[in-house]
Motif scaffolding. Structure first.
Motif, short mmCIF file in Angstrom:
data_model
loop_
_atom_site.label_atom_id
_atom_site.label_comp_id
_atom_site.label_asym_id
_atom_site.label_seq_id
_atom_site.Cartn_x
_atom_site.Cartn_y
_atom_site.Cartn_z
N GLU A 43 -21.37 9.88 7.74
CA GLU A 43 -22.13 10.07 6.58
C GLU A 43 -21.70 9.70 5.23
N HIS A 44 -22.49 9.11 4.47
CA HIS A 44 -21.93 8.34 3.40
C HIS A 44 -20.93 8.97 2.50
N ASP A 45 -21.37 10.17 1.98
CA ASP A 45 -20.60 10.97 1.04
C ASP A 45 -19.93 11.91 1.62
N THR A 46 -20.11 12.62 2.68
CA THR A 46 -19.34 13.78 3.33
C THR A 46 -18.66 13.27 4.46
N GLY A 47 -18.69 12.01 4.79
CA GLY A 47 -17.79 11.73 5.98
C GLY A 47 -17.79 12.41 7.16
N GLU A 48 -19.06 13.11 7.37
CA GLU A 48 -19.42 13.86 8.65
C GLU A 48 -19.62 12.68 9.83
N PRO A 49 -19.08 12.72 10.99
CA PRO A 49 -19.43 11.97 12.05
C PRO A 49 -20.63 12.02 12.29
N VAL A 50 -21.28 10.95 12.86
CA VAL A 50 -22.86 10.88 13.10
C VAL A 50 -22.88 10.47 14.48
N THR A 51 -23.42 11.41 15.61
CA THR A 51 -23.26 10.81 17.01
C THR A 51 -24.42 9.81 17.23
N THR A 52 -24.47 9.16 18.45
CA THR A 52 -25.31 8.19 18.57
C THR A 52 -26.79 8.95 18.59
N GLU A 53 -26.74 10.27 19.33
CA GLU A 53 -28.13 10.91 19.58
C GLU A 53 -28.41 11.54 18.05
N GLY A 54 -27.54 11.65 17.30
CA GLY A 54 -27.71 12.14 15.64
C GLY A 54 -28.15 11.14 14.71
N LEU A 55 -28.31 9.96 15.22
CA LEU A 55 -28.79 8.98 14.01
C LEU A 55 -30.31 9.06 13.99
N ARG A 56 -30.64 8.97 12.60
CA ARG A 56 -31.98 9.28 11.95
C ARG A 56 -32.20 8.23 11.16
N TYR A 57 -33.35 7.85 10.87
CA TYR A 57 -33.94 7.19 9.93
C TYR A 57 -33.71 7.78 8.43
N GLY A 58 -33.24 6.84 7.66
CA GLY A 58 -33.10 7.25 6.37
C GLY A 58 -31.65 7.71 5.95
N GLN A 59 -30.95 8.12 7.03
CA GLN A 59 -29.57 8.44 6.84
C GLN A 59 -28.74 7.23 6.19
N ARG A 60 -27.90 7.76 5.08
CA ARG A 60 -27.05 6.90 4.45
C ARG A 60 -25.54 7.08 5.07
N VAL A 61 -25.01 5.91 5.57
CA VAL A 61 -23.97 5.97 6.58
C VAL A 61 -23.11 4.89 6.17
N ARG A 62 -21.66 5.18 6.58
CA ARG A 62 -20.77 3.94 6.25
C ARG A 62 -20.29 3.76 7.74
N VAL A 63 -19.99 2.65 8.14
CA VAL A 63 -19.56 2.27 9.57
C VAL A 63 -18.14 1.83 9.68
N VAL A 64 -17.35 2.35 10.38
CA VAL A 64 -15.78 2.23 10.09
C VAL A 64 -15.17 1.61 11.48
N ALA A 65 -14.37 0.65 11.49
CA ALA A 65 -13.73 0.24 12.75
C ALA A 65 -12.35 0.39 12.68
N ALA A 66 -11.77 0.76 13.83
CA ALA A 66 -10.44 1.04 13.83
C ALA A 66 -9.72 0.83 15.18
N PRO A 67 -8.50 0.80 15.30
CA PRO A 67 -8.02 0.22 16.74
C PRO A 67 -7.99 1.29 17.54
N SER A 68 -8.21 0.74 18.85
CA SER A 68 -8.05 1.84 20.06
C SER A 68 -6.68 1.74 20.39
N ASP A 69 -6.21 2.67 21.59
CA ASP A 69 -5.12 2.44 22.21
C ASP A 69 -4.76 1.09 22.54
N PRO A 70 -3.61 0.60 22.23
CA PRO A 70 -3.35 -0.76 22.71
C PRO A 70 -3.71 -1.24 24.26
N ARG A 71 -3.36 -0.10 25.02
CA ARG A 71 -3.50 -0.46 26.45
C ARG A 71 -4.78 -1.02 26.85
N TRP A 72 -5.99 -0.37 25.89
CA TRP A 72 -7.40 -1.04 26.22
C TRP A 72 -7.65 -2.48 26.17
#
Lengths: 365, 365
Positions: free
Chosen positions: A304-333
């Protein structure tokens, strides 16, 4: 060093787990409820690090398997969580000494807390992925030759099964169709492994990392720090995009929540493709040409844009203001074997694996 | 009195079983091959009557589950037949004393012979239906409250599972989707019951009946008797129709061979509707008005016109000259509870159950 998980830590842990769950692994509110109830009833759970684990320990994983869209409407009770644990114990003929998380996610990091509390067993501060993935075989132990089966599964009606399969993909295939038939979500218990195997194959310190993320978000909210910036810093990732959810296509098919979501920003649209978890994030320019920004196995996290609350795929809703972050996985992947199991190609996308920082890993043909 | 099943009896037994299999239960040629090989290797099997069975015997059933269209291309080995038997034995914690047939059919009456030979156990001269039916719960023991589970299932790849379900319909549902995923046919072992339960619930003298039918057909061919007339006499049934197969619609869907066949005779067309087994036989007049001649649970049997050889639903071919016979089922199949499980309504046909002799049983709403 061992530490204790009481009811007060569970909220942070579940929220942080939902961040690392990359959209999957279950809703953190539900996950926290489950674990809090079990800890209130049976007492705090001792978390032990992989370094403290005896070589001959018997570690089992406990999880919910199914579509998160269904899980949010069909909550397990503690009795249901214990059903497959009991069935696996009978099958193995000896009791487990430790419980572990198969994956990190809002529900799948808290169900093992509930199981450990009820069993009176320590919980490993570790998990099989360092994130969530949609299929059962998608854990690092598979890459170390550790068998998912015997795997026990159970539903809320009292139906129980135990599988012994020739490989972990077959465990997934048979358990998945059974799970779909049984109502699209079941409790599972499997991946029995020794302490030595757990130490080698699991991702270490996962639960501490979840608590750090969850409490980091909470502290940022009360301080002067932007919670999303704090998540980016803790994950050592980067922010890909900010905008408003303008479209969500979601279907619960073959036991998964599959779909796409479109986030509209100042400079265009970002498309998220998911199967329980976010798999691909790409942007399209005005001409409609798509550029992939990040893919599985790296983490694609919607907050969520302001609170940083994680949004699950089933929780995605029209109108939500969000930010999308990418991050490294375990290098073994990122090994060729791992990418064959969890890379974009496995999920049907003809794109190379792209890391959070834009680097591309071509999977050898 | 106990008697011995040697290799010489198996051909007649499999042929007679295919008659009672009412189009399902597997191909008798394949069934005979399997049993002959096992008996040649392990010696003759002792068949015992229900009257000889001790109350505390432990009876198990062994069968193939899946679509007969797939079974004819994916033959089990004796090792595969023994896989679920071993898994169930481990689960139960004590060895079976007797093997029984869950149903009568070309393969499902001979697989238990092979299993009994390999185990060195006696085989009951009895079965769970007195015919074949497509679903696992459709056995008389279900009506006596006998549980199908624990039920073990196994495929040719080495995947094995054990189910413990809340009722026999759930055993069917979960085992069916697993069977479909595992290649549309698996070996199963379940319905563990005491000797007292077997004596009460099973259909008695089934194997002797099969041998009588099979040898009756063979003897009629070499004598001056019409083989189909001989089958009608032995089944105490009646011939419904004679003609040429002019259309077969068959699809292997949701783990079953489902379809319709049209037989053209002098006075019109007979339509057969099947799901592994023949369920409904009806004739249409010139105006297209349909009259139902016979339905499940009574037996609808298709035989080659001159030789009396039983034709399985997966063996139906354009141009075959056939005769269609209807015959009574075990009378217990006509109770309201039984009709709810195996009557035309269960299979989606809005017609009352019609007996071989034209009598109608209305199922109470």
């Amino acid at each position: 060093m061992a530490w204790s998980i009481g009811t007060d830590a569970i909220g942070d842990l579940a929220r942080g787990a939902a961040v690392l769950g990359t959209g999957g692994g279950g809703d953190p509110y539900i996950g926290a409820l489950l674990a809090r109830q079990a800890v209130a009833e049976h007492g705090p759970v001792t978390a032990v690090t992989l370094d403290e684990l005896a070589d001959d320990a018997l570690v089992i994983t406990v999880a919910m398997m199914g579509a998160p869209t269904v899980m949010v409407e069909k909550l397990p009770t503690l009795d249901e969580i214990m059903e497959p644990v009991a069935a696996l114990g009978t099958y193995l003929g000896r009791p487990a000494t430790h419980v572990a998380c198969a994956e990190i996610g809002g529900v799948n990091s808290t169900i093992p807390i509930a199981a450990a509390a009820a069993l009176g067993l320590p919980l490993l501060d570790a998990d099989g992925m360092g994130r969530a993935f949609p299929e059962l075989q998608m854990v690092l132990p598979t890459l170390y030759g550790i068998s998912a089966s015997p795997l026990a599964f159970a539903d809320e009606k009292g139906n129980v099964g135990v599988l012994q399969t020739v490989d972990n993909s077959w465990t997934e295939r048979i358990a998945r169709v059974a799970a779909v038939e049984m109502g699209c979500s079941v409790m599972i218990c499997g991946f029995a492994m020794s302490g030595a195997q757990a130490r080698e194959s699991l991702v270490r310190d996962s639960l501490q990392r979840c608590i750090g993320l969850g409490s980091g978000i909470a502290q940022a909210r009360t301080g002067k720090v932007d919670p999303v910036d704090r998540v980016v810093e803790l994950l050592e990732g980067r922010e890909l995009f900010a905008g408003k959810v303008v479209d969500v296509q979601r279907a619960t098919t073959t036991g998964f929540a599959r779909g796409t979501a479109t986030v509209r920003g100042d400079d265009g649209d970002l498309t998220l493709r998911f199967q329980n978890e976010h798999l691909i994030a790409s942007v399209a320019d005005a001409a409609g040409d798509e550029t992939v920004l990040a893919t599985t196995p790296d983490l694609i996290v919607v907050l969520e844009h302001d609170t940083g609350e994680p949004v699950t795929t089933e929780g995605l809703r029209y109108g939500q203001r969000v930010r999308v972050v990418a991050a490294p996985s375990d290098p073994r992947w990122h090994s060729p074997e791992a990418l064959a199991m969890v890379g974009p190609g496995y999920f049907g996308y003809d794109v190379p694996a792209r890391r959070f920082d834009g680097r591309v890993t071509e999977v050898p043909a």
